[in-house]
Design an enzyme around this catalytic site. Structure first.
Site, PDB file in Angstrom:
ATOM      1  N   ILE A 176       0.841  -1.194   0.000  1.00  0.00           N
ATOM      2  CA  ILE A 176       0.000   0.000   0.000  1.00  0.00           C
ATOM      3  C   ILE A 176       0.876   1.243   0.000  1.00  0.00           C
ATOM      4  CG2 ILE A 176      -0.206  -0.009   2.530  1.00  0.00           C
ATOM      5  CD1 ILE A 176      -3.098   1.064   2.154  1.00  0.00           C
ATOM      6  N   CYS A 177       0.402   2.265  -0.683  1.00  0.00           N
ATOM      7  CA  CYS A 177       1.022   3.587  -0.666  1.00  0.00           C
ATOM      8  C   CYS A 177       2.382   3.562  -1.366  1.00  0.00           C
ATOM      9  CB  CYS A 177       1.120   4.081   0.777  1.00  0.00           C
ATOM     10  SG  CYS A 177       1.224   5.866   0.942  1.00  0.00           S
TER      11      CYS A 177
END
Length: 253
Positions: A176-177
């Protein structure tokens, strides 16, 4: 204030604090009036639907200093509260050439420092080092973001080997991210559909990925998401694959 409200405030205080520097506020993320924000609020604060849902499952959260606090704490708590064993897997600090001018507090030998965008947050205990982690010991891996964390983690050969081994063995391999930077360096994105935080989507494209600007993108056992408020969908996709494997194992018995 009711007991439930008091518990909610206490839990919120455990996940956030005031900041004198630019930061990501868990409180603001979880209370903003957006669909993904409301999903994050439920993910962080609703009681576990089934505390035994993931019993027997082992998940590695692979990270180092600079890991985004809401992503690692949110994932760790949800997975743990639903029965999984969750390990923080991190490189050893090791020794640096004195010409680099680097200085690390002794606590870095056993803990990683979380952050909220640019603000230092709390210390999280390392459960296993990357040179000890084996794909056979885990059912899934999660690479959280925080800009500094994956940029350092992608330099650790043991972390890259572990991520590649998890991916090659067909286990949920998630990020994520900024966590997708580790996937870039592990060379597992070519030809795969994926997403990431907006400013590094070009890096995924340069690594050969087909980039989609969606909250969560699933391509086989490769699962990616963009921003902290996409965390519930990332974990949901991870859990669905874990339960599918569990169901297949039960059917085979």
């Amino acid at each position: 204030m009711s007991l439930n409200q008091a518990a909610l405030v206490q839990r919120m205080q455990q996940l956030t604090s005031t900041s004198p520097v630019p930061s990501i506020s868990t409180e603001l993320l979880a209370t903003a009036d957006g669909e993904l924000n409301r999903e994050l609020n439920s993910f962080l604060f609703a009681p576990p639907s089934d505390p035994t849902l993931l019993k027997g499952k082992r998940v590695a959260i692979c990270c180092t200093n600079g890991v985004e606090e809401v992503e690692i704490l949110g994932a760790h708590r949800w997975l743990t509260e639903h029965g999984a064993t969750v390990h923080i897997v991190s490189p050893r600090i090791g020794e640096f050439d004195p010409t680099l001018g680097l200085r690390f507090p002794p606590q870095c030998a056993t803990h990683v420092l979380a952050i909220r965008l640019m603000e230092n947050a709390g210390w999280l205990k390392i459960d296993r080092y990357t040179d000890e982690a084996k794909a056979a010991d885990y059912d899934a891996v999660l690479l959280p973001g925080g800009c500094w964390n994956p940029d350092a983690l992608r330099m650790d050969k043991h972390a890259l080997s572990f991520v590649r081994a998890m991916y090659d063995s067909g286990k949920p391999t998630t990020a994520i991210c900024h966590g997708q930077w580790v996937m870039v360096s592990a060379r597992i994105l070519k030809g795969k559909r994926a997403t990431a935080v907006w400013n590094i989507q070009i890096d995924l494209e340069n690594a050969g990925a087909v980039v989609l600007d969606e909250p969560c993108v699933i391509d086989g056992n490769l699962i990616t998401a963009r921003f902290p408020y996409d965390l519930p969908r990332l974990v949901q996709a991870l859990v669905q694959q874990l339960l599918a494997v569990k169901g297949q194992a039960s059917a085979a018995q």
